[in-house]
Every structure is written in C-alpha cells, then in structure tokens.
Design a protein around this motif. Structure first.
Motif, PDB file in Angstrom:
ATOM      1  N   ALA A  57       0.831  -1.334  -0.024  1.00  0.00           N
ATOM      2  CA  ALA A  57      -0.078   0.011   0.040  1.00  0.00           C
ATOM      3  C   ALA A  57       0.693   1.124  -0.100  1.00  0.00           C
ATOM      4  CB  ALA A  57      -0.922  -0.132   1.260  1.00  0.00           C
ATOM      5  N   LEU A  60       2.337   1.718  -3.346  1.00  0.00           N
ATOM      6  CA  LEU A  60       1.245   2.365  -4.276  1.00  0.00           C
ATOM      7  C   LEU A  60       0.901   4.046  -4.120  1.00  0.00           C
ATOM      8  CD1 LEU A  60      -1.240  -0.474  -4.650  1.00  0.00           C
ATOM      9  CD2 LEU A  60       0.701  -0.077  -6.097  1.00  0.00           C
ATOM     10  N   PRO A  74      -2.047  -3.864  -9.888  1.00  0.00           N
ATOM     11  CA  PRO A  74      -2.750  -3.939  -8.797  1.00  0.00           C
ATOM     12  C   PRO A  74      -3.647  -2.693  -8.742  1.00  0.00           C
ATOM     13  CG  PRO A  74      -0.568  -4.150  -8.156  1.00  0.00           C
ATOM     14  CD  PRO A  74      -0.545  -3.950  -9.464  1.00  0.00           C
ATOM     15  N   GLU A  75      -5.088  -2.998  -8.479  1.00  0.00           N
ATOM     16  CA  GLU A  75      -6.191  -1.954  -8.378  1.00  0.00           C
ATOM     17  C   GLU A  75      -6.435  -1.637  -9.514  1.00  0.00           C
ATOM     18  OE1 GLU A  75      -4.826   1.050  -5.734  1.00  0.00           O
ATOM     19  OE2 GLU A  75      -4.862  -0.256  -4.004  1.00  0.00           O
ATOM     20  N   VAL A  76      -6.054  -2.132 -10.692  1.00  0.00           N
ATOM     21  CA  VAL A  76      -6.710  -1.776 -11.972  1.00  0.00           C
ATOM     22  C   VAL A  76      -6.849  -2.779 -12.939  1.00  0.00           C
ATOM     23  CG1 VAL A  76      -5.620   0.598 -12.203  1.00  0.00           C
ATOM     24  CG2 VAL A  76      -4.306  -1.023 -13.449  1.00  0.00           C
TER      25      VAL A  76
END
Length: 98
Positions: A57, A60, A74-76
């Motif tokens: 985290a 990012l 990650p996250e997309v």
C-alpha cells in the motif's frame, strides 16, 4: 512493423519505495507515455517474511504521489495478470510442463 512499447516496474514490498526504484518507475512510465505504450506494475512479493500488505500500500501511495499511474497492475487489473508475483506460479508451471 513496430510493436508497442510495454514496460514493467516490479518493486518488492519489503519496505518503502527507495529512490532507485522511484527513478526506474519514472523512466519506465515516461517511456510508455511518450511512445503511447503500456506501463505495467507487478508486485514482486516473493520474500514472504518481509513482504507485507502495508508495504504494498505504501508503494502504491508513493507512486501516485510521484504522479504515476499504471495501465495494468494492482487495483486496475489487465489482461496479463495476476500482478503479484506469488500469484503467477501456475503460469510458470504451465510453461515448464508445456
């Protein structure tokens, strides 16, 4: 015929993003954007004793603070996932068996 530029940044979430990693991410991101290519973020979480969700985290957040975004990762998501190295073991096993 020229293939589209596809670059990857694969930080290890064993601590904070360091200056060398930030430089590499910026260069790869800038090249992808300049060439109309793809910037891929893959988390190299292969050190199970030191890789943590908190460090991921933080990385990012740091990349976003630098103004960077990623096209896949990650996250997309994206069509070439998963984007955590430990989740890719089946991909490598299939390739070795094939």
């Amino acid at each position: 015929m020229t293939d589209a530029v596809r670059v990857r940044f694969a930080p290890s979430p064993t601590g904070a993003l360091h200056i060398g990693g930030a430089r590499t991410a910026i260069y790869n991101w800038a090249l992808a954007r300049h060439e109309g290519g793809t910037f891929v973020l893959r988390i190299d979480d292969t050190d199970p004793e030191r890789s943590t969700p908190e460090n991921t985290a933080q990385i990012l957040r740091s990349l976003r603070w630098l103004g960077l975004d990623w096209d896949e990762g990650p996250e997309v998501g994206g069509e070439h996932g998963p984007y955590f190295q430990t989740q890719r073991a089946a991909n490598y096993s299939d390739a070795l068996d094939g």
